[in-house]
Design a protein around this motif. Structure first.
Motif, PDB file in Angstrom:
ATOM      1  N   GLN A   1       0.810  -1.205   0.000  1.00 34.59           N
ATOM      2  CA  GLN A   1       0.000   0.000   0.000  1.00 34.59           C
ATOM      3  C   GLN A   1       0.847   1.260   0.000  1.00 34.59           C
ATOM      4  OE1 GLN A   1      -2.649  -0.256   3.343  1.00 34.59           O
ATOM      5  NE2 GLN A   1      -3.918  -1.860   2.408  1.00 34.59           N
ATOM      6  N   SER A   2       2.124   1.147   0.309  1.00 35.49           N
ATOM      7  CA  SER A   2       3.004   2.316   0.348  1.00 35.49           C
ATOM      8  C   SER A   2       4.354   1.952  -0.261  1.00 35.49           C
ATOM      9  CB  SER A   2       3.172   2.806   1.794  1.00 35.49           C
ATOM     10  OG  SER A   2       4.003   3.943   1.836  1.00 35.49           O
ATOM     11  N   PRO A   3       4.409   1.807  -1.619  1.00 31.31           N
ATOM     12  CA  PRO A   3       5.676   1.433  -2.248  1.00 31.31           C
ATOM     13  C   PRO A   3       6.753   2.491  -2.065  1.00 31.31           C
ATOM     14  CG  PRO A   3       4.054   2.096  -3.890  1.00 31.31           C
ATOM     15  CD  PRO A   3       3.335   2.021  -2.583  1.00 31.31           C
ATOM     16  N   PHE A   4       6.346   3.743  -1.888  1.00 27.07           N
ATOM     17  CA  PHE A   4       7.288   4.831  -1.633  1.00 27.07           C
ATOM     18  C   PHE A   4       6.927   5.458  -0.286  1.00 27.07           C
ATOM     19  CE2 PHE A   4       7.128   4.441  -6.235  1.00 27.07           C
ATOM     20  CZ  PHE A   4       8.464   4.352  -6.537  1.00 27.07           C
ATOM     21  N   PRO A   5       7.570   5.032   0.793  1.00 28.71           N
ATOM     22  CA  PRO A   5       7.213   5.555   2.118  1.00 28.71           C
ATOM     23  C   PRO A   5       7.551   7.027   2.257  1.00 28.71           C
ATOM     24  CG  PRO A   5       9.180   4.180   2.236  1.00 28.71           C
ATOM     25  CD  PRO A   5       8.647   4.030   0.858  1.00 28.71           C
ATOM     26  N   ILE A   6       7.101   7.602   3.372  1.00 27.08           N
ATOM     27  CA  ILE A   6       7.214   9.042   3.579  1.00 27.08           C
ATOM     28  C   ILE A   6       8.664   9.491   3.544  1.00 27.08           C
ATOM     29  CG2 ILE A   6       6.858  10.874   5.274  1.00 27.08           C
ATOM     30  CD1 ILE A   6       4.288   9.495   6.110  1.00 27.08           C
ATOM     31  N   GLN A   7       9.568   8.740   4.187  1.00 33.86           N
ATOM     32  CA  GLN A   7      10.955   9.187   4.225  1.00 33.86           C
ATOM     33  C   GLN A   7      11.573   9.234   2.826  1.00 33.86           C
ATOM     34  OE1 GLN A   7       9.847   6.429   5.662  1.00 33.86           O
ATOM     35  NE2 GLN A   7      11.188   4.678   5.332  1.00 33.86           N
ATOM     36  N   ASP A   8      11.144   8.331   1.938  1.00 33.64           N
ATOM     37  CA  ASP A   8      11.656   8.366   0.565  1.00 33.64           C
ATOM     38  C   ASP A   8      11.158   9.608  -0.165  1.00 33.64           C
ATOM     39  OD1 ASP A   8      12.871   6.003   1.129  1.00 33.64           O
ATOM     40  OD2 ASP A   8      11.592   4.754  -0.131  1.00 33.64           O
TER      41      ASP A   8
ATOM     42  N   GLU B   1      13.431  12.681  -1.619  1.00 38.14           N
ATOM     43  CA  GLU B   1      13.290  13.156  -2.995  1.00 38.14           C
ATOM     44  C   GLU B   1      13.065  14.660  -3.029  1.00 38.14           C
ATOM     45  OE1 GLU B   1      11.273   9.271  -5.237  1.00 38.14           O
ATOM     46  OE2 GLU B   1      10.030  10.931  -4.539  1.00 38.14           O
ATOM     47  N   HIS B   2      12.208  15.130  -2.150  1.00 43.51           N
ATOM     48  CA  HIS B   2      11.911  16.563  -2.084  1.00 43.51           C
ATOM     49  C   HIS B   2      13.166  17.363  -1.757  1.00 43.51           C
ATOM     50  CE1 HIS B   2       8.185  19.124  -1.865  1.00 43.51           C
ATOM     51  NE2 HIS B   2       9.097  19.997  -1.520  1.00 43.51           N
ATOM     52  N   LEU B   3      13.914  16.903  -0.774  1.00 40.13           N
ATOM     53  CA  LEU B   3      15.150  17.592  -0.400  1.00 40.13           C
ATOM     54  C   LEU B   3      16.201  17.497  -1.505  1.00 40.13           C
ATOM     55  CD1 LEU B   3      15.449  16.475   3.337  1.00 40.13           C
ATOM     56  CD2 LEU B   3      14.874  18.753   2.487  1.00 40.13           C
ATOM     57  N   LEU B   4      16.237  16.384  -2.217  1.00 42.63           N
ATOM     58  CA  LEU B   4      17.216  16.213  -3.295  1.00 42.63           C
ATOM     59  C   LEU B   4      16.941  17.181  -4.437  1.00 42.63           C
ATOM     60  CD1 LEU B   4      19.608  14.598  -4.446  1.00 42.63           C
ATOM     61  CD2 LEU B   4      17.947  13.000  -5.414  1.00 42.63           C
ATOM     62  N   TYR B   5      15.693  17.250  -4.875  1.00 38.16           N
ATOM     63  CA  TYR B   5      15.338  18.199  -5.937  1.00 38.16           C
ATOM     64  C   TYR B   5      15.657  19.629  -5.507  1.00 38.16           C
ATOM     65  CZ  TYR B   5      12.635  14.354  -8.026  1.00 38.16           C
ATOM     66  OH  TYR B   5      12.254  13.162  -8.586  1.00 38.16           O
ATOM     67  N   THR B   6      15.304  19.949  -4.274  1.00 38.97           N
ATOM     68  CA  THR B   6      15.533  21.311  -3.781  1.00 38.97           C
ATOM     69  C   THR B   6      17.015  21.615  -3.681  1.00 38.97           C
ATOM     70  OG1 THR B   6      13.464  21.210  -2.510  1.00 38.97           O
ATOM     71  CG2 THR B   6      15.057  22.903  -1.884  1.00 38.97           C
TER      72      THR B   6
ATOM     73  N   ALA C   1       3.697  16.825 -12.794  1.00 37.68           N
ATOM     74  CA  ALA C   1       4.487  16.580 -14.001  1.00 37.68           C
ATOM     75  C   ALA C   1       5.186  15.222 -13.958  1.00 37.68           C
ATOM     76  CB  ALA C   1       5.524  17.680 -14.176  1.00 37.68           C
ATOM     77  N   GLY C   2       4.888  14.428 -12.957  1.00 41.14           N
ATOM     78  CA  GLY C   2       5.450  13.094 -12.881  1.00 41.14           C
ATOM     79  C   GLY C   2       6.626  12.952 -11.942  1.00 41.14           C
ATOM     80  N   LEU C   3       7.007  14.017 -11.223  1.00 39.31           N
ATOM     81  CA  LEU C   3       8.118  13.928 -10.281  1.00 39.31           C
ATOM     82  C   LEU C   3       7.635  13.373  -8.945  1.00 39.31           C
ATOM     83  CD1 LEU C   3      10.127  17.205 -10.869  1.00 39.31           C
ATOM     84  CD2 LEU C   3      10.577  14.937 -11.774  1.00 39.31           C
ATOM     85  N   GLY C   4       8.611  12.995  -8.127  1.00 35.49           N
ATOM     86  CA  GLY C   4       8.282  12.506  -6.798  1.00 35.49           C
ATOM     87  C   GLY C   4       8.223  13.642  -5.806  1.00 35.49           C
ATOM     88  N   GLY C   5       8.677  13.380  -4.598  1.00 34.28           N
ATOM     89  CA  GLY C   5       8.614  14.390  -3.551  1.00 34.28           C
ATOM     90  C   GLY C   5       7.334  14.293  -2.748  1.00 34.28           C
ATOM     91  N   LEU C   6       7.211  15.172  -1.772  1.00 38.39           N
ATOM     92  CA  LEU C   6       6.038  15.155  -0.908  1.00 38.39           C
ATOM     93  C   LEU C   6       4.765  15.504  -1.664  1.00 38.39           C
ATOM     94  CD1 LEU C   6       7.572  16.894   2.234  1.00 38.39           C
ATOM     95  CD2 LEU C   6       7.126  14.461   1.916  1.00 38.39           C
TER      96      LEU C   6
END
Length: 253
Positions: free
Chosen positions: A22-29, A33-38, A178-183
């Protein structure tokens, strides 16, 4: 209120922090991702904007360009710029690569104006008498820039980076469309699933992240402020009090 409590429970639900069906991408991931893009966007923007801002602030050349450029760039529609770049790079790159490249360029473009304005205005705010004194002591222009102007302007420079970082954090959130990850992906998925706990939980995580980053930058600005400049107004106030009280007045200052 019940919705807010339910969203907080959703955040602290251990199943949303562990990979599963139910959560293939957990919150920490998503957070990473959000911090990496930023981080990547802010770093690239800093490499471009800070040297240019230092040059303009030190020499005074291109001042009108900075004013016009930063004003026009801040007027750009964030979502429109993002999707325009995605469409452009979609013709040249693969389906998986185009969103990352296009969104990264959009983040950099949005971060540059605030950094450029902070670097330029920070150096311009340095007292000209201090710079003249440095030149009179035989310091070169490079020494004046690196040992006088930048240290004194550091709080304003950090303020520009702070504003740019917060803007990128907000933009990364909507880039999930647009298809990106992050929060932001949690919010968009929640909208598609009509899962209000997921929507509000993602929004709360973005808010906490932005406030935490903002607090770190505020602390950095406070720590880098020059002590002599921060104590100037209290010292002037104490001298005024002494003069108004008279020569025989007692003071603890």
């Amino acid at each position: 209120m019940d919705l807010f409590v339910s969203a907080v429970r959703w955040i602290f639900d251990s199943s949303h922090w562990e990979p599963g069906s139910q959560s293939p991408f957990p919150i920490q991931d998503r957070l990473l991702e959000h911090l990496l893009y930023t981080g990547i966007a802010v770093a690239i923007a800093a490499v471009i904007a800070l040297p240019l801002g230092f040059f303009i602030g030190h020499t005074g050349r291109g001042r009108q360009f900075v004013i016009g450029f930063t004003g026009s760039m801040r007027a750009l529609p964030t979502l429109g710029l993002l999707f325009f770049l995605l469409m452009v790079f979609g013709y040249f790159l693969s389906y998986d690569t185009a969103p990352i490249v296009g969104a990264s360029i959009a983040f950099v473009i949005l971060a540059i104006p605030s950094m450029l304005a902070g670097a330029y205005s920070g150096l311009e705010a340095v007292d000209r008498q201090v710079i003249d004194a440095a030149r009179a002591n035989g310091m070169t222009e490079w020494q004046i820039l690196t040992k006088v102007e930048i240290p004194l302007a550091l709080p304003l420079i950090i303020g520009g980076v702070r504003a740019a970082t917060l803007q990128v954090i907000a933009t990364v959130t909507i880039a999930s469309y647009a298809g990106l990850g992050g929060l932001g992906r949690m919010i968009s998925n929640g909208i598609g699933l009509n899962d209000y706990d997921r929507i509000l939980g993602g929004a709360l995580l973005v808010t906490v992240l932005a406030l935490g980053v903002d607090a770190l930058f505020a602390l950095a600005q406070r720590l880098t402020a020059t002590q002599g400049l921060t104590d100037r107004r209290p010292a002037m106030f104490r001298r005024t009090v002494r003069r108004s009280a008279g020569p025989h007045a007692k003071t603890n200052a």
